[in-house]
Design an enzyme around this catalytic site. Structure first.
Site, PDB file in Angstrom:
ATOM      1  N   LYS A 122     -10.718  -0.753   9.817  1.00  0.00           N
ATOM      2  CA  LYS A 122     -11.176  -1.733   9.167  1.00  0.00           C
ATOM      3  C   LYS A 122     -11.755  -2.624   9.975  1.00  0.00           C
ATOM      4  CE  LYS A 122      -7.440  -0.699   6.273  1.00  0.00           C
ATOM      5  NZ  LYS A 122      -8.013  -0.074   4.525  1.00  0.00           N
ATOM      6  N   ASP A 124       2.527  -5.269   7.576  1.00  0.00           N
ATOM      7  CA  ASP A 124       1.477  -4.261   7.310  1.00  0.00           C
ATOM      8  C   ASP A 124       0.035  -5.362   8.011  1.00  0.00           C
ATOM      9  OD1 ASP A 124      -0.984  -2.958   6.249  1.00  0.00           O
ATOM     10  OD2 ASP A 124       0.234  -1.950   4.833  1.00  0.00           O
ATOM     11  N   CYS A 134      -4.308   3.174  -3.884  1.00  0.00           N
ATOM     12  CA  CYS A 134      -3.240   3.367  -2.853  1.00  0.00           C
ATOM     13  C   CYS A 134      -2.667   2.517  -3.663  1.00  0.00           C
ATOM     14  CB  CYS A 134      -3.608   3.561  -1.714  1.00  0.00           C
ATOM     15  SG  CYS A 134      -4.951   4.894  -1.620  1.00  0.00           S
ATOM     16  N   HIS A 159       0.499  -1.043   0.396  1.00  0.00           N
ATOM     17  CA  HIS A 159      -0.265   0.098  -0.066  1.00  0.00           C
ATOM     18  C   HIS A 159       0.496   0.978   0.269  1.00  0.00           C
ATOM     19  CE1 HIS A 159      -2.506   2.899   2.124  1.00  0.00           C
ATOM     20  NE2 HIS A 159      -3.557   2.186   1.548  1.00  0.00           N
ATOM     21  N   GLN A 203      -4.976  -5.365   6.318  1.00  0.00           N
ATOM     22  CA  GLN A 203      -6.112  -6.007   5.386  1.00  0.00           C
ATOM     23  C   GLN A 203      -6.329  -7.821   5.829  1.00  0.00           C
ATOM     24  OE1 GLN A 203      -8.720  -5.077   4.203  1.00  0.00           O
ATOM     25  NE2 GLN A 203      -7.427  -3.064   3.409  1.00  0.00           N
TER      26      GLN A 203
END
Ligand SMILES: Cc1ncc(COP(=O)(O)O)c(C=O)c1O
Length: 419
Positions: free
Chosen positions: A239, A213, A377, A136, A216
């Protein structure tokens, strides 16, 4: 199509799961929302809204500094959310640093490590840092900026057609002692899930810092540091059914020892004199100024919901939704889905021949279907797959097969309108 019972995930027998997400009550001209944009932001759970309301109606004051009941209550609730976050992450309380989101977490971790190295007089210029084609912009752009500033040798791990990272060049570079590798556990565009445990263990064995990261991944799965031995991990609470403006940087004690604060201010110090400033210990060292108290208390509510969920039932519900979404899209004329068929979280980014993603998203909106359109992104990743933009449909536990059916009807409607 058989009904897929997302309602069976409800924590209160007889009370629909969707009842706990107030946004579903809103009526649009074309009906209730078909929300397929959870990868951008999941809907906020009522417990999170209650947590925020409670704070603003009962306390509404600062933490860590008031010697009166409301402030002490707020402080204790704020710190108890840190403890619950740690429990949810199977981590220690002191490993949880509150930030304003994944972007802020990546910036803080990367910058603080480099400042730490600088302060200790360690060589930074020319050190290799690996990012990936899947990153991202939160990671991609940040590391580019830092490479410029510090003279890092920034390299990029390629992604294979099956969505997995091709680590061959990274492995070859190990003899050159790379400083770090930064990668997304799950891609917000391909949905592809990496073997984070294997990547982090390879990094650790070779003295390479790992920055994961998890923005997600954590909306769909769990993190256990005894299995994924990373140095840093970041995520955003919006999220995961929680508030916007809050995130977490997981940084265990050994990682925190490498970090030098990058933001000075109140709350992050132990003592300040004219020429002698002593920083606080633990996560407070990296949380300068008044924190987002209301968001932390809202996140506490979201965590209460998360911890009561049957993780296996949720995972299987989402896996079924994800494969129904994939199969439905594959059956549509002129549709190309980016990324692998398997080993993905429940989202699909796709292009439809002859339809611009923005036109498609606008036409779907006329049917109260919310999807994301654009580059999400991840411009370098879109370029890698030879497209500028895609439409992304992403599912969460409150979605059902009806939503996939509505998307299918919406696509047919868009096709008619653009014919
Ligand atoms: C994989 C990934 N990383 C980072 C981010 C940035 O998160 P935030 O905007 O909450 O900081 C996102 C948000 O979409 C994401 O999907």
């Amino acid at each position: 199509m058989n009904k897929l019972a997302c309602e069976s995930l409800s924590q209160k027998p007889g009370v629909p799961l969707r009842a706990a997400f107030p946004v579903f009550k809103r009526e649009y001209a074309s009906g209730k929302i078909c929300y397929l944009d959870s990868a951008a932001s999941a809907l906020t759970h009522q417990f999170a809204i209650d947590g925020m309301n409670h704070y603003y109606t009962q306390q509404s004051c600062n933490v860590h500094r008031g010697i009166y009941r409301a402030s002490e209550e707020a402080t204790s609730q704020y710190e108890s959310v840190r403890a619950s976050t740690a429990k949810w992450l199977a981590a220690a309380e002191q490993d949880v640093i509150f930030t304003s989101g994944t972007t802020a977490g990546i910036n803080l971790a990367a910058r603080a490590v480099l400042r730490g190295m600088q302060k200790r007089g360690e060589q930074i210029k020319g050190r290799i840092v690996w990012i990936t084609e899947l990153d991202h912009h939160a990671s991609y752009v940040t590391w580019h900026m830092l490479a410029d500033e510090y003279g890092l040798d920034l390299r990029c791990v390629a992604v294979r057609d099956d969505g997995l990272l091709d680590l061959s060049l990274f492995k070859e570079s190990l003899k050159e002692r790379p400083l770090a590798i930064s990668f997304p556990w799950a891609s917000n565009t391909l949905g592809a899930v990496q073997d984070a445990a294997a990547i982090c263990s390879l990094a650790k064995q070779n003295g390479v810092l790992s920055f994961v990261d998890a923005a997600q991944w954590l909306p769909h799965g769990r993190f256990d540091p005894s299995k994924v031995d990373c140095d840093f991990l970041t995520f955003s609470t919006h999220k995961i059914f929680g508030p916007t403006g809050l995130g977490v940087l997981y940084a265990p004690a050994a990682s925190q020892r490498l970090m030098e604060p990058i933001t000075g201010g109140g709350d992050m110090i132990r003592a300040v004199a004219w020429n002698d400033i002593k920083f606080a210990d633990g996560p407070q060292r990296f949380e300068a100024g008044t924190p987002s108290i209301s968001a932390v208390l809202a996140w506490g509510g979201a965590l209460k919901f998360l911890m009561g969920l049957d993780q296996e039932a949720c995972a299987s519900h989402e896996a079924k939704l994800g494969s129904e979404l994939y199969n439905m899209l594959m059956q549509q004329p002129g549709v190309r889905i980016l990324g692998p068929e398997e080993n993905r979280v429940s989202l699909c980014s796709f292009v439809v021949e002859g339809m611009h993603p923005h036109d498609l998203a606008q036409l779907l909106d006329q049917k109260a279907i919310a999807v994301r359109a654009g580059h999400h992104c991840t411009q370098p990743l879109h370029a890698r797959f030879g497209v500028r933009a895609t439409t992304r449909a992403s599912c969460s536990i409150y979605n059902d097969l009806d939503d996939i059916e509505r998307l299918k009807d919406g696509l047919a409607y868009a096709r008619r309108m653009l014919a």
